[in-house]
Design a protein around this motif. Structure first.
Motif, PDB file in Angstrom:
ATOM      1  N   PRO A  50       0.822  -1.223   0.000  1.00  7.13           N
ATOM      2  CA  PRO A  50       0.000   0.000   0.000  1.00  7.13           C
ATOM      3  C   PRO A  50       0.851   1.266   0.000  1.00  7.13           C
ATOM      4  O   PRO A  50       1.924   1.312   0.587  1.00  7.13           O
ATOM      5  CB  PRO A  50      -0.807  -0.107   1.296  1.00  7.13           C
ATOM      6  CG  PRO A  50      -0.849  -1.560   1.592  1.00  7.13           C
ATOM      7  CD  PRO A  50       0.474  -2.093   1.122  1.00  7.13           C
ATOM      8  N   GLY A  51       0.355   2.284  -0.713  1.00  3.74           N
ATOM      9  CA  GLY A  51       1.044   3.563  -0.784  1.00  3.74           C
ATOM     10  C   GLY A  51       0.736   4.271  -2.090  1.00  3.74           C
ATOM     11  O   GLY A  51      -0.129   3.858  -2.860  1.00  3.74           O
ATOM     12  N   VAL A  52       1.492   5.323  -2.342  1.00  5.17           N
ATOM     13  CA  VAL A  52       1.315   6.134  -3.533  1.00  5.17           C
ATOM     14  C   VAL A  52       2.468   5.847  -4.494  1.00  5.17           C
ATOM     15  O   VAL A  52       3.631   5.896  -4.111  1.00  5.17           O
ATOM     16  CB  VAL A  52       1.283   7.637  -3.179  1.00  5.17           C
ATOM     17  CG1 VAL A  52       1.159   8.494  -4.423  1.00  5.17           C
ATOM     18  CG2 VAL A  52       0.138   7.921  -2.207  1.00  5.17           C
ATOM     19  N   PRO A  75       9.690  -0.115  -3.608  1.00  6.10           N
ATOM     20  CA  PRO A  75       9.023  -1.061  -4.510  1.00  6.10           C
ATOM     21  C   PRO A  75       8.577  -0.362  -5.787  1.00  6.10           C
ATOM     22  O   PRO A  75       8.227   0.819  -5.773  1.00  6.10           O
ATOM     23  CB  PRO A  75       7.818  -1.541  -3.706  1.00  6.10           C
ATOM     24  CG  PRO A  75       8.199  -1.319  -2.292  1.00  6.10           C
ATOM     25  CD  PRO A  75       9.065  -0.098  -2.296  1.00  6.10           C
ATOM     26  N   ARG A  76       8.605  -1.103  -6.883  1.00  6.96           N
ATOM     27  CA  ARG A  76       8.152  -0.559  -8.151  1.00  6.96           C
ATOM     28  C   ARG A  76       7.329  -1.595  -8.891  1.00  6.96           C
ATOM     29  O   ARG A  76       7.606  -2.777  -8.841  1.00  6.96           O
ATOM     30  CB  ARG A  76       9.317  -0.067  -8.987  1.00  6.96           C
ATOM     31  CG  ARG A  76      10.429  -1.019  -9.108  1.00  6.96           C
ATOM     32  CD  ARG A  76      11.759  -0.466  -9.536  1.00  6.96           C
ATOM     33  NE  ARG A  76      11.731   0.459 -10.648  1.00  6.96           N
ATOM     34  CZ  ARG A  76      12.808   0.833 -11.302  1.00  6.96           C
ATOM     35  NH1 ARG A  76      13.975   0.371 -10.986  1.00  6.96           N
ATOM     36  NH2 ARG A  76      12.718   1.658 -12.293  1.00  6.96           N
ATOM     37  N   ILE A  77       6.275  -1.114  -9.538  1.00  2.00           N
ATOM     38  CA  ILE A  77       5.411  -1.958 -10.349  1.00  2.00           C
ATOM     39  C   ILE A  77       5.903  -1.811 -11.785  1.00  2.00           C
ATOM     40  O   ILE A  77       5.844  -0.730 -12.362  1.00  2.00           O
ATOM     41  CB  ILE A  77       3.940  -1.523 -10.217  1.00  2.00           C
ATOM     42  CG1 ILE A  77       3.493  -1.644  -8.759  1.00  2.00           C
ATOM     43  CG2 ILE A  77       3.048  -2.345 -11.139  1.00  2.00           C
ATOM     44  CD1 ILE A  77       2.163  -0.996  -8.458  1.00  2.00           C
ATOM     45  N   VAL A  78       6.407  -2.886 -12.343  1.00  7.39           N
ATOM     46  CA  VAL A  78       7.034  -2.852 -13.667  1.00  7.39           C
ATOM     47  C   VAL A  78       5.959  -2.898 -14.756  1.00  7.39           C
ATOM     48  O   VAL A  78       5.185  -3.846 -14.829  1.00  7.39           O
ATOM     49  CB  VAL A  78       8.018  -4.023 -13.835  1.00  7.39           C
ATOM     50  CG1 VAL A  78       8.644  -4.000 -15.217  1.00  7.39           C
ATOM     51  CG2 VAL A  78       9.078  -3.996 -12.746  1.00  7.39           C
ATOM     52  N   LEU A  79       5.940  -1.877 -15.596  1.00  7.30           N
ATOM     53  CA  LEU A  79       4.993  -1.818 -16.709  1.00  7.30           C
ATOM     54  C   LEU A  79       5.632  -2.331 -18.005  1.00  7.30           C
ATOM     55  O   LEU A  79       5.023  -3.100 -18.736  1.00  7.30           O
ATOM     56  CB  LEU A  79       4.487  -0.394 -16.900  1.00  7.30           C
ATOM     57  CG  LEU A  79       3.750   0.196 -15.692  1.00  7.30           C
ATOM     58  CD1 LEU A  79       3.424   1.657 -15.930  1.00  7.30           C
ATOM     59  CD2 LEU A  79       2.497  -0.601 -15.389  1.00  7.30           C
ATOM     60  N   TYR A 127       5.830   2.140 -12.195  1.00  2.00           N
ATOM     61  CA  TYR A 127       5.305   2.985 -11.126  1.00  2.00           C
ATOM     62  C   TYR A 127       6.275   2.821  -9.962  1.00  2.00           C
ATOM     63  O   TYR A 127       6.577   1.705  -9.552  1.00  2.00           O
ATOM     64  CB  TYR A 127       3.932   2.496 -10.650  1.00  2.00           C
ATOM     65  CG  TYR A 127       2.763   2.939 -11.477  1.00  2.00           C
ATOM     66  CD1 TYR A 127       2.235   4.227 -11.328  1.00  2.00           C
ATOM     67  CD2 TYR A 127       2.147   2.078 -12.360  1.00  2.00           C
ATOM     68  CE1 TYR A 127       1.123   4.628 -12.052  1.00  2.00           C
ATOM     69  CE2 TYR A 127       1.040   2.484 -13.095  1.00  2.00           C
ATOM     70  CZ  TYR A 127       0.535   3.757 -12.933  1.00  2.00           C
ATOM     71  OH  TYR A 127      -0.546   4.154 -13.654  1.00  2.00           O
ATOM     72  N   GLU A 128       6.759   3.925  -9.438  1.00  5.26           N
ATOM     73  CA  GLU A 128       7.657   3.882  -8.293  1.00  5.26           C
ATOM     74  C   GLU A 128       6.942   4.400  -7.054  1.00  5.26           C
ATOM     75  O   GLU A 128       6.267   5.428  -7.100  1.00  5.26           O
ATOM     76  CB  GLU A 128       8.910   4.713  -8.536  1.00  5.26           C
ATOM     77  CG  GLU A 128       9.879   4.640  -7.386  1.00  5.26           C
ATOM     78  CD  GLU A 128      11.307   4.461  -7.839  1.00  5.26           C
ATOM     79  OE1 GLU A 128      12.125   4.112  -6.991  1.00  5.26           O
ATOM     80  OE2 GLU A 128      11.611   4.686  -9.019  1.00  5.26           O
ATOM     81  N   LYS A 129       7.104   3.672  -5.948  1.00  9.91           N
ATOM     82  CA  LYS A 129       6.442   4.066  -4.700  1.00  9.91           C
ATOM     83  C   LYS A 129       7.139   5.286  -4.121  1.00  9.91           C
ATOM     84  O   LYS A 129       8.356   5.303  -3.963  1.00  9.91           O
ATOM     85  CB  LYS A 129       6.482   2.911  -3.700  1.00  9.91           C
ATOM     86  CG  LYS A 129       5.674   3.178  -2.447  1.00  9.91           C
ATOM     87  CD  LYS A 129       5.617   1.966  -1.551  1.00  9.91           C
ATOM     88  CE  LYS A 129       4.761   2.228  -0.347  1.00  9.91           C
ATOM     89  NZ  LYS A 129       4.721   1.075   0.538  1.00  9.91           N
ATOM     90  N   ILE A 130       6.342   6.329  -3.813  1.00  8.76           N
ATOM     91  CA  ILE A 130       6.906   7.543  -3.234  1.00  8.76           C
ATOM     92  C   ILE A 130       6.435   7.775  -1.804  1.00  8.76           C
ATOM     93  O   ILE A 130       6.978   8.595  -1.098  1.00  8.76           O
ATOM     94  CB  ILE A 130       6.585   8.781  -4.092  1.00  8.76           C
ATOM     95  CG1 ILE A 130       5.076   8.986  -4.225  1.00  8.76           C
ATOM     96  CG2 ILE A 130       7.262   8.695  -5.426  1.00  8.76           C
ATOM     97  CD1 ILE A 130       4.687  10.321  -4.809  1.00  8.76           C
TER      98      ILE A 130
END
Length: 128
Positions: free
Chosen positions: A33-35, A112-116, A124-127
């Motif tokens: 969870p996060g942005v 953490p990063r969501i690889v597209l 998407y990189e968690k900030i």
């Protein structure tokens, strides 16, 4: 170098690689969870299911998400021998759809990063 030393070196290398792989690719549900912000999207679009512009994806602790690109929906974290993956399920004008992508991090403290699209380092990189 004798055979016994070679076997030890191979085992140590395998153990180090395995530890690195598990650390980078297996995340717990509490870490997700996060942005997240969309990065490295400045190239000619060719995959219709990923955003090619600024976007913020917010993953909530209750398993729901919000994004300008995908709207709102639910997410689920899955794990396999390859690592952790996230599945976003959402509705749009033609019905229900889903998108699945790997989640990773590295040993050097990267969020953490969501690889597209891995070849272009689009993720998407968690900030927060």
């Amino acid at each position: 170098m004798n055979k016994r030393k070679l076997v030890k070196i191979i085992l140590i290398a395998f153990l180090l690689y395995s530890c690195k792989h598990f650390y980078n690719n297996f995340l717990t549900a509490e870490m997700i969870p996060g942005v997240y912000v969309n990065t490295n999207f400045d190239y000619t679009p060719f995959l219709v299911e990923i955003p090619y512009g600024p976007d913020t994806l917010t993953l909530f602790k209750d398993g729901h998400f919000s994004s300008r690109y995908w709207g709102t929906g639910a997410y689920k974290l899955t794990r396999s021998i390859k690592g952790s993956e996230i599945r976003l399920q959402y509705t749009y004008e033609a019905g229900t759809a889903s998108f699945q992508a790997p989640i990773e991090r590295n040993l050097f403290g990267r969020s953490p990063r969501i690889v597209l699209y891995k070849a272009r380092d689009h993720h998407y990189e968690k900030i927060d």
